[in-house]
Design an enzyme around this catalytic site. Structure first.
Site, short mmCIF file in Angstrom:
data_model
loop_
_atom_site.label_atom_id
_atom_site.label_comp_id
_atom_site.label_asym_id
_atom_site.label_seq_id
_atom_site.Cartn_x
_atom_site.Cartn_y
_atom_site.Cartn_z
N GLU A 76 41.11 50.16 -16.64
CA GLU A 76 40.74 48.76 -16.45
C GLU A 76 41.71 47.83 -17.16
O GLU A 76 42.15 46.82 -16.63
CB GLU A 76 39.33 48.50 -17.00
CG GLU A 76 38.23 49.09 -16.14
CD GLU A 76 36.86 48.97 -16.81
OE1 GLU A 76 36.70 48.10 -17.68
OE2 GLU A 76 35.97 49.76 -16.46
N SER B 153 29.49 48.46 -19.52
CA SER B 153 28.76 49.36 -18.65
C SER B 153 27.96 50.24 -19.62
O SER B 153 28.43 50.61 -20.68
CB SER B 153 29.70 50.20 -17.80
OG SER B 153 30.96 50.33 -18.42
N ASP C 64 34.13 45.75 -12.49
CA ASP C 64 34.87 45.93 -13.74
C ASP C 64 35.76 44.74 -14.07
O ASP C 64 35.93 44.40 -15.23
CB ASP C 64 35.71 47.20 -13.66
CG ASP C 64 34.86 48.44 -13.45
OD1 ASP C 64 33.84 48.56 -14.15
OD2 ASP C 64 35.18 49.26 -12.58
N GLU D 180 36.17 46.92 -8.58
CA GLU D 180 35.66 48.15 -9.17
C GLU D 180 36.87 49.05 -9.40
O GLU D 180 37.61 49.34 -8.47
CB GLU D 180 34.66 48.80 -8.20
CG GLU D 180 33.98 50.03 -8.70
CD GLU D 180 32.97 49.74 -9.80
OE1 GLU D 180 32.25 48.73 -9.73
OE2 GLU D 180 32.91 50.55 -10.73
#
Lengths: 127, 127
Positions: free
Chosen positions: A10, A30, A39, A52
């Site tokens: 990420e 999360s 994300d 995502e």
């Protein structure tokens, strides 16, 4: 996916897109919140995405229908386009709309061969 | 503001708004990313906000012009409305557009008396 590897992926994508002038925000926690629905938030002012982030250590990535449904609904709520970003081993980042994933028995999947045809690589995505 | 107290405030507001049916995402890692431009993304599908979360232990809150400019630009990039949410001691949550803050010498500020006139309390905000 492994939590640390996921976080690193990420952050890597966040920095790559920031360098290209995109506004990017990473969604926290999360696990902490019942469901985290994406994300990254990514925008260049014109294109706006809820992303995502996934990594694949082989040539195929499996995804859950529930997670994709949740991504789509969440994106809609914010007026963003849902997108799945997958980093394939030694193939870099690829981007695909969740509608373009293949249905397997219980879930969804995309192979590297298919994402090459139906998705976008990093350079095409940022254009 | 104190990092832990700030985080707790963000989480409190996240849960309060979630309970009211809003989609809420908390932005990760102030400090980690060069600039974090808002704390929460909030939407009920109709109203969409980028929220900067603050707490005040007295009857006035000071804010930096740079942070508010950055909040406004970031919001614009995602097509969201910028909003400052301040939890005043024993007065609950109040919401105000950054344009409605007062200019002080170097920065911006809002007193509890002024936010009562120009801002919204929680019940009005969620309507």
């Amino acid at each position: 996916m492994n939590k640390k590897r996921g976080c690193n992926a990420e952050r890597e994508l966040l920095h790559l897109l920031s360098k290209q002038g995109f506004s990017v925000a990473r969604v926290a926690g999360s696990g902490m919140i019942a469901e985290t629905n994406c994300d990254l938030f990514v925008s260049n002012g014109r294109k706006k995405y809820a992303v995502e982030v996934k990594i694949s250590s082989n040539s195929k990535k499996y995804l859950s229908k529930e997670q994709m449904t949740s991504l789509i609904e969440f994106s809609k709520s914010f007026g963003l386009s849902p997108i799945v970003a997958i980093k394939f081993l030694r193939q870099g980042w690829w981007f695909i709309h969740p509608d373009k994933l293949n249905t397997t028995g219980k879930g969804l999947a995309i192979s590297f061969d298919d994402i090459k045809k139906r998705g976008k690589n990093f350079d095409k995505f940022i254009k």
